[in-house]
Design an enzyme around this catalytic site. Structure first.
Site, PDB file in Angstrom:
ATOM      1  N   ASP A 169     -39.133  22.325 100.820  1.00  0.00           N
ATOM      2  CA  ASP A 169     -39.901  21.481 102.050  1.00  0.00           C
ATOM      3  C   ASP A 169     -40.647  22.409 102.943  1.00  0.00           C
ATOM      4  O   ASP A 169     -40.191  23.449 103.380  1.00  0.00           O
ATOM      5  CB  ASP A 169     -39.135  20.497 102.846  1.00  0.00           C
ATOM      6  CG  ASP A 169     -39.834  19.260 103.390  1.00  0.00           C
ATOM      7  OD1 ASP A 169     -41.012  19.175 102.839  1.00  0.00           O
ATOM      8  OD2 ASP A 169     -39.296  18.753 104.119  1.00  0.00           O
ATOM      9  N   GLY A 170     -41.953  21.853 103.259  1.00  0.00           N
ATOM     10  CA  GLY A 170     -42.569  22.573 104.624  1.00  0.00           C
ATOM     11  C   GLY A 170     -43.851  23.296 104.232  1.00  0.00           C
ATOM     12  O   GLY A 170     -44.283  24.238 105.083  1.00  0.00           O
ATOM     13  N   ASN A 171     -44.255  23.444 102.977  1.00  0.00           N
ATOM     14  CA  ASN A 171     -45.452  24.216 102.725  1.00  0.00           C
ATOM     15  C   ASN A 171     -46.637  23.577 103.190  1.00  0.00           C
ATOM     16  O   ASN A 171     -47.391  24.511 103.811  1.00  0.00           O
ATOM     17  CB  ASN A 171     -45.760  24.015 100.949  1.00  0.00           C
ATOM     18  CG  ASN A 171     -44.710  24.725 100.309  1.00  0.00           C
ATOM     19  OD1 ASN A 171     -44.022  25.575 100.618  1.00  0.00           O
ATOM     20  ND2 ASN A 171     -44.632  24.376  98.954  1.00  0.00           N
ATOM     21  N   ARG A 195     -46.810  22.086 106.262  1.00  0.00           N
ATOM     22  CA  ARG A 195     -46.615  22.405 107.580  1.00  0.00           C
ATOM     23  C   ARG A 195     -46.903  23.659 107.791  1.00  0.00           C
ATOM     24  O   ARG A 195     -47.385  24.135 109.179  1.00  0.00           O
ATOM     25  CB  ARG A 195     -45.194  21.723 107.867  1.00  0.00           C
ATOM     26  CG  ARG A 195     -45.028  20.171 108.114  1.00  0.00           C
ATOM     27  CD  ARG A 195     -43.906  19.728 108.774  1.00  0.00           C
ATOM     28  NE  ARG A 195     -42.632  19.951 108.050  1.00  0.00           N
ATOM     29  CZ  ARG A 195     -42.335  18.843 107.052  1.00  0.00           C
ATOM     30  NH1 ARG A 195     -43.215  17.955 107.097  1.00  0.00           N
ATOM     31  NH2 ARG A 195     -41.241  19.295 106.252  1.00  0.00           N
ATOM     32  N   ARG A 231     -53.590  22.617 103.570  1.00  0.00           N
ATOM     33  CA  ARG A 231     -52.035  22.527 102.966  1.00  0.00           C
ATOM     34  C   ARG A 231     -52.110  23.286 101.643  1.00  0.00           C
ATOM     35  O   ARG A 231     -50.916  23.585 101.171  1.00  0.00           O
ATOM     36  CB  ARG A 231     -51.981  21.021 102.789  1.00  0.00           C
ATOM     37  CG  ARG A 231     -51.830  20.142 104.152  1.00  0.00           C
ATOM     38  CD  ARG A 231     -51.647  18.645 104.052  1.00  0.00           C
ATOM     39  NE  ARG A 231     -50.497  18.500 102.942  1.00  0.00           N
ATOM     40  CZ  ARG A 231     -49.251  18.033 103.589  1.00  0.00           C
ATOM     41  NH1 ARG A 231     -48.841  18.411 104.714  1.00  0.00           N
ATOM     42  NH2 ARG A 231     -48.115  18.169 102.574  1.00  0.00           N
ATOM     43  N   ASN A 272     -44.232  11.684  95.426  1.00  0.00           N
ATOM     44  CA  ASN A 272     -45.135  12.399  95.752  1.00  0.00           C
ATOM     45  C   ASN A 272     -46.673  12.035  95.370  1.00  0.00           C
ATOM     46  O   ASN A 272     -47.592  12.417  95.697  1.00  0.00           O
ATOM     47  CB  ASN A 272     -45.002  14.010  95.276  1.00  0.00           C
ATOM     48  CG  ASN A 272     -43.862  14.721  96.139  1.00  0.00           C
ATOM     49  OD1 ASN A 272     -43.189  15.602  95.671  1.00  0.00           O
ATOM     50  ND2 ASN A 272     -43.870  14.082  97.438  1.00  0.00           N
ATOM     51  N   ARG A 301     -32.344  15.185 105.366  1.00  0.00           N
ATOM     52  CA  ARG A 301     -31.910  14.009 104.336  1.00  0.00           C
ATOM     53  C   ARG A 301     -32.286  14.604 102.820  1.00  0.00           C
ATOM     54  O   ARG A 301     -32.669  15.685 102.735  1.00  0.00           O
ATOM     55  CB  ARG A 301     -33.063  12.922 104.613  1.00  0.00           C
ATOM     56  CG  ARG A 301     -34.308  13.196 104.488  1.00  0.00           C
ATOM     57  CD  ARG A 301     -35.325  12.046 104.922  1.00  0.00           C
ATOM     58  NE  ARG A 301     -36.855  12.602 104.954  1.00  0.00           N
ATOM     59  CZ  ARG A 301     -37.207  12.671 105.869  1.00  0.00           C
ATOM     60  NH1 ARG A 301     -36.671  12.835 107.168  1.00  0.00           N
ATOM     61  NH2 ARG A 301     -38.487  13.044 106.073  1.00  0.00           N
TER      62      ARG A 301
END
Length: 238
Positions: A14-16, A18, A27, A62, A188
């Site tokens: 996660d976080g690519n 951001r 992004r 997604n 989560r």
């Protein structure tokens, strides 16, 4: 390291997005940068002789992202698979893909099948790429297959137990994860391996996936080594 190691690690990368936005980049640049982290962690697993690495590449949720981003992700996945398959094979990595392939393009489906066939006898590391997957989907699909098997007379109702049910999941034949890692500060599991994570040790870090390097991976392993895995039982000290 002398401490115990997990044999199956599952990762939500996660976080690519951001990571890219924090740098004023589109992004999609974060997704490109994330591939470098994938390579680093694969190499770490090979060096430490970890048996299986599951990477949550694309969830069934997604698809709700902007069409341009989804299309880019699919093209990036296809391009990376074509580019890296020979190197993965030479390093003895066996590729597996978990998830619902039907909505994917025929070109991508064929590339996935070809990669699995090419690497099926490799034994250094199982790289399980999880694509278009949801934990609820996996359980419901398994239940449908199980019901059909019973109705066809191939399995008796009273023969059903957890081990039998697990054989109908999309991860059949794979060990359950010992360690779950999620990057970018989200606390989560997001519909990932709902059945399989029952006794998995969870590790969360604020680091975005493109910044998750060998050092961050080592920290996760150190954290795991300090856990007392009880599988629902009490420890001897209690």
């Amino acid at each position: 390291m002398n401490h115990k190691l997990p044999q199956h690690i599952a990762v939500v990368m996660d976080g690519n997005g951001r990571w890219a936005e924090s740098r004023g980049l589109p992004r999609v640049e974060g997704h490109k940068a994330g591939l470098d982290s994938v390579k680093k962690i694969i190499n770490c697993c090979l060096e430490k002789k970890i048996s299986c690495l599951s990477l949550f590449a694309f969830s069934s949720e997604n698809w709700s992202r902007p069409v341009t981003e989804v299309n880019f992700l699919m093209e990036l996945f296809l391009e990376a698979l074509r580019k890296e398959i020979d190197d993965l094979n030479q390093h003895g990595i066996r590729l597996k893909f978990t998830g619902d392939r039907e909505p994917l393009s025929q070109v991508l489906q064929k590339q996935m099948s070809d990669a699995e066939a090419l690497t099926k006898n490799n034994q250094q590391l199982i790289l399980n790429v999880v694509v278009n997957y949801g934990g609820k989907w996996d359980i419901v699909t398994a239940a449908r297959k199980l019901i059909r098997t019973v109705l066809d007379g191939k399995l008796a109702y009273d023969e059903i137990n957890e081990a039998v049910f697990a054989q109908f999941l999309d991860t059949k034949g794979m060990p359950e994860p010992d360690l779950f890692i999620r990057t970018s500060g989200e606390l989560r599991i997001s519909n990932f391996f709902l059945w399989q994570l029952a006794y998995t040790e969870l590790y969360f870090t604020d680091v975005h996936w493109p910044d998750f390097n060998e050092h961050e991976f080592e920290l996760a392993l150190i954290s795991f080594s300090k856990r007392a895995r009880r599988f629902g039982q009490i420890s001897q000290s209690e």
